[in-house]
Design a protein around this motif. Sequence first.
Motif, mmCIF file in Angstrom:
data_model
loop_
_atom_site.group_PDB
_atom_site.id
_atom_site.type_symbol
_atom_site.label_atom_id
_atom_site.label_comp_id
_atom_site.label_asym_id
_atom_site.label_seq_id
_atom_site.Cartn_x
_atom_site.Cartn_y
_atom_site.Cartn_z
ATOM 1 N N LEU A 60 4.855 3.549 -4.722
ATOM 2 C CA LEU A 60 3.829 3.534 -5.765
ATOM 3 C C LEU A 60 3.271 2.126 -5.975
ATOM 4 N N ASN A 61 4.146 1.132 -6.038
ATOM 5 C CA ASN A 61 3.680 -0.254 -6.202
ATOM 6 C C ASN A 61 2.763 -0.665 -5.055
ATOM 7 N N LEU A 62 3.128 -0.302 -3.837
ATOM 8 C CA LEU A 62 2.313 -0.635 -2.673
ATOM 9 C C LEU A 62 0.960 0.061 -2.753
ATOM 10 N N ALA A 63 0.961 1.345 -3.100
ATOM 11 C CA ALA A 63 -0.296 2.099 -3.211
ATOM 12 C C ALA A 63 -1.206 1.472 -4.263
ATOM 13 N N GLN A 64 -0.663 1.128 -5.402
ATOM 14 C CA GLN A 64 -1.477 0.557 -6.478
ATOM 15 C C GLN A 64 -2.027 -0.813 -6.094
ATOM 16 N N ARG A 65 -1.262 -1.592 -5.365
ATOM 17 C CA ARG A 65 -1.764 -2.899 -4.906
ATOM 18 C C ARG A 65 -2.938 -2.748 -3.944
ATOM 19 N N LEU A 66 -3.004 -1.598 -3.275
ATOM 20 C CA LEU A 66 -4.104 -1.337 -2.348
ATOM 21 C C LEU A 66 -5.276 -0.628 -3.014
ATOM 22 N N GLY A 67 -5.184 -0.419 -4.324
ATOM 23 C CA GLY A 67 -6.281 0.193 -5.059
ATOM 24 C C GLY A 67 -6.224 1.707 -5.147
ATOM 25 N N ALA A 68 -5.155 2.300 -4.657
ATOM 26 C CA ALA A 68 -4.973 3.754 -4.787
ATOM 27 C C ALA A 68 -4.241 4.013 -6.097
ATOM 28 N N GLY A 69 -4.507 5.153 -6.696
ATOM 29 C CA GLY A 69 -3.826 5.479 -7.950
ATOM 30 C C GLY A 69 -2.385 5.874 -7.742
ATOM 31 N N GLY A 70 -2.080 6.370 -6.545
ATOM 32 C CA GLY A 70 -0.728 6.822 -6.282
ATOM 33 C C GLY A 70 -0.508 7.116 -4.818
ATOM 34 N N CYS A 71 0.519 7.895 -4.553
ATOM 35 C CA CYS A 71 0.859 8.242 -3.183
ATOM 36 C C CYS A 71 1.520 9.612 -3.148
ATOM 37 N N GLU A 72 1.611 10.166 -1.965
ATOM 38 C CA GLU A 72 2.254 11.452 -1.732
ATOM 39 C C GLU A 72 3.387 11.234 -0.741
#
Length: 181
Positions: A60-72
Amino acid sequence: RYGTVTGVQTCALPISHPNWVAAAIEVMTQSNASAANIFAENKVIAATDITGFGLARHALNLAQRLGAGGCEIVLERLPLLPGVVTLSEAGVVSSLYDQNRVATPFTVQTKPKTRPKVLVDYAVLFDPQTSGGLLGVFEPLKAQKALAELKESGHNAAIIGQLNKHGSGVKIVHHDDTTTI
């Protein structure tokens, strides 16, 4: 390479099978250097090592740093150490499990008849890692190439999910009602 849940293994040392402990030690002593080189050669977009926050929180932290709200994250795709599911089903969790779970917003998507089993299985996503592996974000074609190279070099690797630009938190997915992690 994902550390494949070393936290629960080290917590359960008194009750773990010797082969499970040996597998955990082998993973924890494997250097991430060759995996990091493979990541770089395949133009990883972003990466992190999996440590005390556990896989879900790091993802989740990685996804948010890339501008995504979340991950699956797809449960069936997780490469796990021997004994991890057995220990999880027995209720073995490490000291940071509760903190990681509370700190990581998540939802679970599964078929109703598999939900009780999946609720036990997804606990591994919040397990803190001791010398965990690497988590990387790649373009799809480069991800396939990196995966093949990681496996060829002896890493226990898998493509476990994707970024979710329109959602938030971690979406835990279980596709198959006959297979659990």
